[in-house]
Design an enzyme around this catalytic site. Structure first.
Site, PDB file in Angstrom:
ATOM      1  N   ASP A 174       0.897  -6.216  98.851  1.00 56.33           N
ATOM      2  CA  ASP A 174       0.784  -7.613  99.289  1.00 56.33           C
ATOM      3  C   ASP A 174       1.334  -8.503  98.177  1.00 56.33           C
ATOM      4  O   ASP A 174       1.367  -8.111  97.011  1.00 56.33           O
ATOM      5  CB  ASP A 174      -0.685  -7.971  99.580  1.00 56.33           C
ATOM      6  CG  ASP A 174      -0.812  -9.183 100.504  1.00 56.33           C
ATOM      7  OD1 ASP A 174      -1.036  -8.983 101.720  1.00 56.33           O
ATOM      8  OD2 ASP A 174      -0.684 -10.327 100.027  1.00 56.33           O
ATOM      9  N   SER A 175       1.724  -9.724  98.560  1.00 58.62           N
ATOM     10  CA  SER A 175       2.232 -10.652  97.544  1.00 58.62           C
ATOM     11  C   SER A 175       1.095 -11.418  96.865  1.00 58.62           C
ATOM     12  O   SER A 175       1.326 -12.135  95.901  1.00 58.62           O
ATOM     13  CB  SER A 175       3.210 -11.641  98.186  1.00 58.62           C
ATOM     14  OG  SER A 175       2.580 -12.291  99.259  1.00 58.62           O
ATOM     15  N   ALA A 208       7.185  -7.802  99.911  1.00 57.09           N
ATOM     16  CA  ALA A 208       7.413  -6.574 100.676  1.00 57.09           C
ATOM     17  C   ALA A 208       8.902  -6.337 100.923  1.00 57.09           C
ATOM     18  O   ALA A 208       9.368  -5.195 100.862  1.00 57.09           O
ATOM     19  CB  ALA A 208       6.661  -6.638 101.999  1.00 57.09           C
ATOM     20  N   CYS A 215       2.233 -11.071 114.982  1.00 55.74           N
ATOM     21  CA  CYS A 215       1.152 -11.943 115.449  1.00 55.74           C
ATOM     22  C   CYS A 215       1.711 -13.310 115.861  1.00 55.74           C
ATOM     23  O   CYS A 215       0.964 -14.273 115.996  1.00 55.74           O
ATOM     24  CB  CYS A 215       0.075 -12.095 114.378  1.00 55.74           C
ATOM     25  SG  CYS A 215       0.677 -12.852 112.876  1.00 55.74           S
TER      26      CYS A 215
END
Ligand code: SAH
Length: 396
Positions: free
Chosen positions: A250-251, A280, A340
């Protein structure tokens, strides 16, 4: 009713199908000077009254329907009734393992446009995202306390969509006790800590509950790369399900720190968990250069589509990240890929993933389709309620 919104000729069609939104372009005139969030009667051009709506003068969505009849009023009893129905629907699935995380009210899909209520153990976290529910905020909070017996209600109305309604962001305690810094919940066999003040949305991605269970089923013996891990959900579920090793990527450093705590909380072997902070898009490219490979890659990126105008750019983002992922999967491996973005329809998402496989030179088949958890229902009269989609792809 003296405050009435009158539609242009022919613009009642979507309302007759019980779609709750009235766009500004469909409005012919508004009588009686309603204020933000005030209840208005909605009438077709010919004068037929179609129901009651919340007026939102600053939004493109100028009004949202509360009811499609004129029977009854929009008052505290109306909200009690809708909230009771939402709670009763969730009870029909049987007992949740406690302490549960559960979405109790899912906005339009539960007949309450703009209202999100999530339960984390004994606390509720609410978002009031439209002028309509903003106007009824106190009433709604009192009803929630009465019907759930929760210890406290916390507000996280800091979502960007509030600006479109002309509303300022707002967070803080609404009723009862302050929630603890982290609230522990269980999702399936896993335990997680939820930061309701700083976490994304109301603190946790409850919509992925059933998909975490799917990841656990697919995980045994596999080396897993969990991209866009946030606080580690898929990686924790996979390791608990028997994965050989998991990389959480994750960032966000703070999200990864919580992911690491989740490893401890679930008594997982730290030697099998690696946490990588980075972009990513860049890290996956670097892994390809290094010749690294995985048996299961999870891609659950943030919403790339902000509006119709950036759909093409977002599509390129989805394609690129999926292409990179296909390039890292060992023959016989799996890709679990999500979007999403509600504006990106399932068919188009599938085409993007297909293009990514093609460009990566990989043959893959869809062996499963995933969606949002049952406590994020999709009202049949509100197709916009469907936003989360996922594909399980077997890669040759
Ligand atoms: N799968 C998670 C939710 C993911 S939310 C769950 O089930 O809990 C999306 C995550 O992507 C956020 O944590 C955000 O920090 C991260 N993110 C956003 N842009 C990123 C990037 N370019 N590279 C890596 N992570 C990114």
């Amino acid at each position: 009713m003296d405050k009435t919104l009158v539609l242009k000729p022919g613009r009642e069609k979507s309302l007759l199908r019980r779609h709750p939104w009235i766009f500004s372009g469909a409005v012919d005139r508004v009588a009686g000077r309603p204020g933000p969030g005030e209840t208005v009667a909605v009438a077709a051009a010919g004068g037929t009254v179609l129901g009651l709506a919340a007026y939102s003068p600053h939004s493109q969505i100028r009004a949202r329907m509360w009811t499609f009849t004129l029977a009854g009023e929009v008052d505290a009893d109306f909200f009690r009734d809708r909230i009771e129905t939402a709670l009763a629907t969730r009870r029909t699935w049987g007992e949740q393992p406690e302490p549960a995380g559960l979405r109790l009210v899912h906005a339009e899909n539960d007949g309450l446009p703009g209202l999100i209520v999530d339960r984390y153990a004994d606390f509720l976290v609410c978002q009031f995202l439209t002028a309509g529910v903003e106007a009824w905020r106190q009433v709604i909070v009192e009803i929630l306390v009465e019907l759930t017996g929760c210890r406290g209600v916390y507000e996280r109305s800091d979502a960007e969509v509030r600006a479109k309604e002309g509303l300022e962001p707002r967070t803080g305690l609404l009723a009862g006790q302050e929630p603890p810094e982290l609230i522990e919940i269980c999702e399936g066999d896993c335990r997680f800590l939820v930061d309701v003040r700083q976490g994304h949305k109301t603190g946790f991605y409850l919509d992925q509950r059933e998909n975490l269970a799917e990841a656990a089923c697919l995980a045994p013996g596999r080396e897993v790369l969990n991209c866009f891990s946030y606080t580690g959900g898929f990686g924790i579920a996979a390791l608990k399900g028997g994965a050989a090793r998991v990389v959480q990527l994750d960032s966000s450093g703070p999200s990864l720190a919580l992911a690491a705590r989740h490893g401890e909380l679930n008594a997982l072997d730290p030697g099998r968990l690696e946490h990588v902070e980075g972009d990513a898009f860049a890290v996956l490219r670097e892994y390809r250069r290094q010749g690294r490979a995985f048996d299961l890659v999870v891609l659950d990126p943030p919403k790339f589509v902000e509006g119709r105008q950036n759909l093409n750019r977002a599509a390129r983002g989805y394609k690129d990240i999926n292409l990179q992922a296909f390039g890292l999967i060992r023959p016989g491996g799996l890709l679990l890929t999500f979007s999403c973005s509600g504006l990106l329809e399932a068919d188009l998402f599938q085409k993007i993933v297909a293009d990514a496989a093609l460009d990566a030179g990989r043959q893959a088949r869809i062996i499963g389709r995933l969606g949002q958890a049952a406590d994020h229902p999709i009202a049949l009269n509100f197709p916009e309620g469907s936003y989360l989609k996922g594909l399980v792809c077997a890669v040759e």
